[in-house]
Design a protein around this motif. Sequence first.
Motif, short mmCIF file in Angstrom:
data_model
loop_
_atom_site.label_atom_id
_atom_site.label_comp_id
_atom_site.label_asym_id
_atom_site.label_seq_id
_atom_site.Cartn_x
_atom_site.Cartn_y
_atom_site.Cartn_z
N ILE B 207 0.84 -1.21 0.00
CA ILE B 207 0.00 0.00 0.00
C ILE B 207 0.88 1.25 0.00
CG2 ILE B 207 -1.69 1.30 1.35
CD1 ILE B 207 -2.79 -1.40 2.33
N TRP B 211 0.95 3.92 -3.01
CA TRP B 211 0.43 5.23 -2.64
C TRP B 211 1.56 6.27 -2.67
CZ3 TRP B 211 1.19 7.83 2.29
CH2 TRP B 211 0.42 8.99 2.45
N ILE B 222 -4.50 -2.28 -8.73
CA ILE B 222 -4.81 -2.22 -7.30
C ILE B 222 -6.20 -2.76 -7.04
CG2 ILE B 222 -3.25 -0.32 -6.74
CD1 ILE B 222 -5.70 1.54 -7.01
N PHE B 340 -7.47 -0.13 2.08
CA PHE B 340 -7.05 -1.14 1.12
C PHE B 340 -7.14 -0.68 -0.33
CE2 PHE B 340 -8.62 -3.86 4.73
CZ PHE B 340 -7.35 -4.12 5.21
N TYR B 342 -5.36 1.24 -2.15
CA TYR B 342 -4.11 1.18 -2.92
C TYR B 342 -3.40 -0.17 -2.85
CZ TYR B 342 -4.25 6.11 -4.06
OH TYR B 342 -4.60 7.33 -4.58
N LEU B 343 -4.07 -1.17 -2.23
CA LEU B 343 -3.40 -2.47 -2.10
C LEU B 343 -3.20 -3.11 -3.48
CD1 LEU B 343 -2.39 -4.92 -0.49
CD2 LEU B 343 -4.74 -5.66 -0.22
#
Lengths: 568, 568
Positions: B207, B211, B222, B340, B342-343
Amino acid sequence: MLGWVKNYGGTELKGDLSAGLTVGVMLIPQGMAYAMIAGLPPIYGLYASTIPLILYAIFGTSRQLAVGPVAMVSLLTAAGIGALADGGTETYIALAIALALMVGVIQFLLGVFRLGFLVNFLSHPVISGFTSAAALIIGLSQLKHLLGVNIERSHHVHEIIIQAAEQFGAINWVTFAVGVGGIAIIMGVKRINKAIPGPLLAVLFGIMAVWGLGLTNSGVQIVGTVPEGLPSMVIPQVNMESMQSLLPIALTISLVGFMESIAVAKAIQAKHRNYKVIPNQELIGLGVANIGGAFFQSYPVTGGFSRTAVNDQAGAKTGMASIISAVLIILTLLFLTPLFYYLPKAILASVIMVAVFGLIDYKEAIHLWKSNRTDFVMLIVTFLATLSLGIEQGIGVGVILSLVMVIYRSTRPHYATLGRIPGTSFFRNTERFQELEERPDMLIFRFDADLYFANTNFFKEKLEEEAKAKGEALKYIIIGAESISYVDSSALHALEEILEEYREQGVHVVFTGVKGPLRDALNRAHLMDYFGANNFYISIQEAVAQLSKEEDPDATSSHKEYTLQTNL
Amino acid sequence: MLGWVKNYGGTELKGDLSAGLTVGVMLIPQGMAYAMIAGLPPIYGLYASTIPLILYAIFGTSRQLAVGPVAMVSLLTAAGIGALADGGTETYIALAIALALMVGVIQFLLGVFRLGFLVNFLSHPVISGFTSAAALIIGLSQLKHLLGVNIERSHHVHEIIIQAAEQFGAINWVTFAVGVGGIAIIMGVKRINKAIPGPLLAVLFGIMAVWGLGLTNSGVQIVGTVPEGLPSMVIPQVNMESMQSLLPIALTISLVGFMESIAVAKAIQAKHRNYKVIPNQELIGLGVANIGGAFFQSYPVTGGFSRTAVNDQAGAKTGMASIISAVLIILTLLFLTPLFYYLPKAILASVIMVAVFGLIDYKEAIHLWKSNRTDFVMLIVTFLATLSLGIEQGIGVGVILSLVMVIYRSTRPHYATLGRIPGTSFFRNTERFQELEERPDMLIFRFDADLYFANTNFFKEKLEEEAKAKGEALKYIIIGAESISYVDSSALHALEEILEEYREQGVHVVFTGVKGPLRDALNRAHLMDYFGANNFYISIQEAVAQLSKEEDPDATSSHKEYTLQTNL
């Protein structure tokens, strides 16, 4: 054939001639009758009684087996082809001949690839249930000929009975009288003297009655024109489509036919002992008989119960008897077929009915009800499945169900905790005997089956239960392994876990009576060392004695080499 | 639950809190990753980590089992639904939820009808081959996320590899770097300290990287918007058609899921011993968890290997640990889902890959190659069938093949001719030992399996062979029956025939070591009398001794009551 042809002499010929003629005389009515079961014109039963008999005499191993059309295989033929074509039509006949070729090829290949053992999967109760149901279906299928009414072909017994009942008013009583007369003659003659060919007498009686009294005017159905001459050589017509639809029935006939044949061949051979019946060679013999037959308009054949018995009793010494029978049929085909013009179908029906109702084996059902409830259920299920689902399906259900039962039984095998018979070195099941000596610190657990993935958990659970029952006092577990002759990898993993678990609890686990194959498996998995060679004893007695010597836990016995031997 | 809720105290809570939080933290990345294997949006993995965990804690019997989404069941879900709908669509999600309901109902019914033993049919080699193949398929299915390329879903390993190779030029190297970074973190952390939740660190790293460095501009895929809030209660949509097409996969998931669950539950229970895992109650527990879950948008769950181990190591004492994990997931769903956004999917792929490649069990294959060739073949066949035919088919092939082998093996069981160890009362296989004493007039034949229809002929043949080898001198046959604990009616018929045959030849046949169940069967069939009570001996030694007293052929032994006892 090579076994007997060299030393063939006068004694053999005398026996073979008598037997060959007797069986040939039986074959004439039976062949025509069985062709009728198969849905074929009667002449095809005679065709099937020529070439196949000669070929079997050359390639088969039994010297008394009487090959030819039989009731069961005829019924299977009708069941298989009935769905594809109308009985008696050109297509129907062509399919029956193609079926003979397929059955022959399958049997030949089974023999070549030594797959004769497949027939072992037909258990006694399955065969008995199947045979009884098939006999019932065959018998009832002849009801229309016996009553002279029109009943549609059906493999559902209740439908046949309902149809027959509905047509009660239409019964041709003259036909019925002829048929009942035939049954009376066959059964009466049998009672008086078994050597007189009852069916042939019935045939003569039928022909005379119809011809003499002009019974065709009363509506008695007759066989009519039977073409003269030998079967012509034709190439069986086989295409992919018909092969595909005939395959299931061809497989069933191959195995059921072989089973019927090998059973009677072995039974007769056991009486003679001057030759050997080789199952895979038998398959080749029957295969060649069917393949060769198919090129001469024959439908599927096999060795039959009743004619083989007669053949043997009449003195058959070698396959020459069958060749003589075949020659008699050939002569009949050449010169006597016009005689059968007036033969009433009711007489053929009576021949069939007497033959098959003797196959209904209710005694076996009663015996099994008393002696083995599981096998009784197998018999009844196969019987009912054959009646309700159909001929092939019935035997399939029986075979699969009996294999499922085998698997199921092996998942919950017998086991016992043992105690010593006072004053001896023998140990027996504590649940069967009261006075056995048991020690509170010692569990003797005998497991009575091979250990494999599907019963490993059962083994663990039962051992645990018995160990728990001993409570805190438990110090030794003796696993009586004398009945274990195979362990798979799942079971070895479990044994390892068990040992580890009990070691952690301070319980000493030992094995007794470990047999060769189990020793090999343990060694291969390097578990013999892990378990410890000192933990293997030749007998329970010795394990108990050694474990009692607390002061010397590493004492080994004088029989160690027998306990630890391995073929690796 | 009733087992622990009464005595619940501070000690338990301390352990459960630590374990519950640890597992919860593991569940967040794992749940999202496994949902991705199942072809579902990541949020469904979190949904499946709420209600089912609480329900299992109430109805299950294991106190450490960590229920929730697992890799294998997720793969099976994808395999089953992939053919019916496109991944991630509304229909697909509805089918996954319906599948959970079906699995739950099946497991519940299996438990109620005590059919938990069915799982015993999954042998060790079959499980090992299946697991390895499934792990390979799962791992490779994540290749597209790790490489950032578009590979079509396929269960054929070679297709995936070919596609990946073709798209070599299209690899997104930034995505690949993030994924490899994730793998490095998880594996590195594991090596340093197993208590640190590596996957969660990888998630945080992913992340932050995306990010912080704005990697979405470089094409890193993502997770995107994860809906906030708890799963809503919905009635699963089930109709006849979808039920029919989902049934095979539902059955497979029910059994495979249960197997995975019960295996780990039993292993952990063996360490604790303060409670009992009851297989059928476990099925009910898992069933209720799946049924309840289905009403709250959960896809099929079961107890997982890795999280259960972590749960136990972190000190879980009771099901309360699972409830605490569920609460953590609920809090995450309520407040943390925006985090989550940007996971990167590559990180989830790395979590999966590390988890499943550990399941590829090549060591077992090597071990079996050395110790049990048949089981090795089972493993390889199951492995290859799973890779080539598909997930459900693979396990089906394995199970059926291993049962066929069981049947086949039982048709050719082990047997031996025995001789006496000089100077003792023990008898052993003459093929394994040289110096054994044999008498020319006596055949001691030990048959090492239950006698039933499929091996009766084998028994007869081998006995005959051995008798023939003895030649004319043969006067006594001693059948060592200590390994026979069942005979069916086919075998009894055969025994009768054998006895009759040898009696005719003047050979005296006796039985030794006949066990209770066999005695019962013989009595029920009235064969004990037919064989003659004097022909049963407690041991081979005694039979030999008695048979030697030619002058007194009717001498009976002092142990007759133990030899002849029956429960009838």
